[in-house]
Design an enzyme around this catalytic site. Sequence first.
Site, mmCIF file in Angstrom:
data_model
loop_
_atom_site.group_PDB
_atom_site.id
_atom_site.type_symbol
_atom_site.label_atom_id
_atom_site.label_comp_id
_atom_site.label_asym_id
_atom_site.label_seq_id
_atom_site.Cartn_x
_atom_site.Cartn_y
_atom_site.Cartn_z
ATOM 1 N N ASP A 167 42.704 49.555 42.670
ATOM 2 C CA ASP A 167 42.246 48.489 41.788
ATOM 3 C C ASP A 167 42.784 48.828 40.384
ATOM 4 O OD1 ASP A 167 40.403 46.394 40.822
ATOM 5 O OD2 ASP A 167 39.379 48.092 39.919
ATOM 6 N N ASP B 113 41.693 47.130 36.873
ATOM 7 C CA ASP B 113 40.668 47.089 35.828
ATOM 8 C C ASP B 113 39.492 48.005 36.193
ATOM 9 O OD1 ASP B 113 38.989 45.868 33.720
ATOM 10 O OD2 ASP B 113 37.989 44.865 35.382
HETATM 11 P P1 B16 Z 1 42.243 37.723 35.028
HETATM 12 P P2 B16 Z 1 40.499 44.052 39.053
HETATM 13 C C1 B16 Z 1 39.619 41.830 37.860
HETATM 14 O O1 B16 Z 1 40.510 42.917 37.898
HETATM 15 C C2 B16 Z 1 38.528 42.085 36.834
HETATM 16 O O2 B16 Z 1 37.723 43.177 37.242
HETATM 17 C C3 B16 Z 1 37.664 40.862 36.696
HETATM 18 O O3 B16 Z 1 36.662 41.083 35.703
HETATM 19 C C4 B16 Z 1 38.545 39.672 36.292
HETATM 20 O O4 B16 Z 1 37.769 38.484 36.168
HETATM 21 C C5 B16 Z 1 39.633 39.491 37.348
HETATM 22 O O5 B16 Z 1 40.393 40.688 37.462
HETATM 23 C C6 B16 Z 1 40.579 38.355 36.998
HETATM 24 O O6 B16 Z 1 41.291 38.712 35.852
HETATM 25 O O7 B16 Z 1 41.364 36.784 34.258
HETATM 26 O O8 B16 Z 1 43.044 38.650 34.155
HETATM 27 O O9 B16 Z 1 43.119 36.997 36.033
HETATM 28 O O10 B16 Z 1 39.259 44.861 38.834
HETATM 29 O O11 B16 Z 1 40.531 43.368 40.404
HETATM 30 O O12 B16 Z 1 41.757 44.831 38.759
HETATM 31 MG MG MG Z 2 38.014 46.834 38.930
#
Ligand code: B16
Ligand code: MG
Length: 210
Positions: free
Chosen positions: A9, A11
């Site tokens: 992952d 984030d």
């Molecule tokens: P975006 P991950 C996720 O990343 C985030 O944890 C989540 O908070 C966010 O809404 C989602 O990506 C979409 O992100 O708005 O940049 O497309 O933890 O799956 O790496």
């Molecule tokens: Mg994450």
Amino acid sequence: MNCKGIIFDLDGVICSTDKYHYLAWKQMADSIGVYFDENINNRLRGVSRMESLEIILEKYNGNLSQEEKQELAEKKNEIYRELLKQMTTKDLTKEVKETLDKLRGSGKKLAIGSSSKNAKFILRQIGLGDYFDAVSDGTNITKSKPAPEVFIKAAEYLALNSEECLVVEDAKAGIIAAHDGGFKSAGIGEAAVSEFVTYPLETFSDLLKI
Ligand code: B16
Ligand code: MG
């Protein structure tokens, strides 16, 4: 560790973009006068942008059209991308980089499995633009975590099957996605206490002890 591939992952695992998500959603929430705090922000981990907005709007008294919701999500993303521009290679910790290098050195294939549509931009900012063998992200999926699609695609890109890969996550939604996709998982933070996690970790470098 007897897996052939590891799917990370982004984030909350590779880097701390979670703080920027919080700041951007907070600014958006304040602009429409809806309550938002760190606890609500934690529920957004691994969840897509539009689904995150719906969670925030649970506290909103009023009706918004689909178009207005789209605008709010775009506004949040603009603020978020401005914040991401500040990120540099300094936002990749020595612990994460050294652990990744050791795992690669031991012959593992490495991929990203992130719900974010900004994943490739973030990877470039922190100096990992060309590092991973595959990137599966919000741009190649139809359902975000807890659906397993993002990890299944990552495994496909690595030409491996689920049983051959380990997923590393910080979100409970991500651990459920891994479990439902037939992957073993390693969890950090709230993911470490998920009932479905295979290996709870205290810190990222604990991956080397599995
Ligand atoms: P975006 P991950 C996720 O990343 C985030 O944890 C989540 O908070 C966010 O809404 C989602 O990506 C979409 O992100 O708005 O940049 O497309 O933890 O799956 O790496
Ligand atoms: Mg994450």
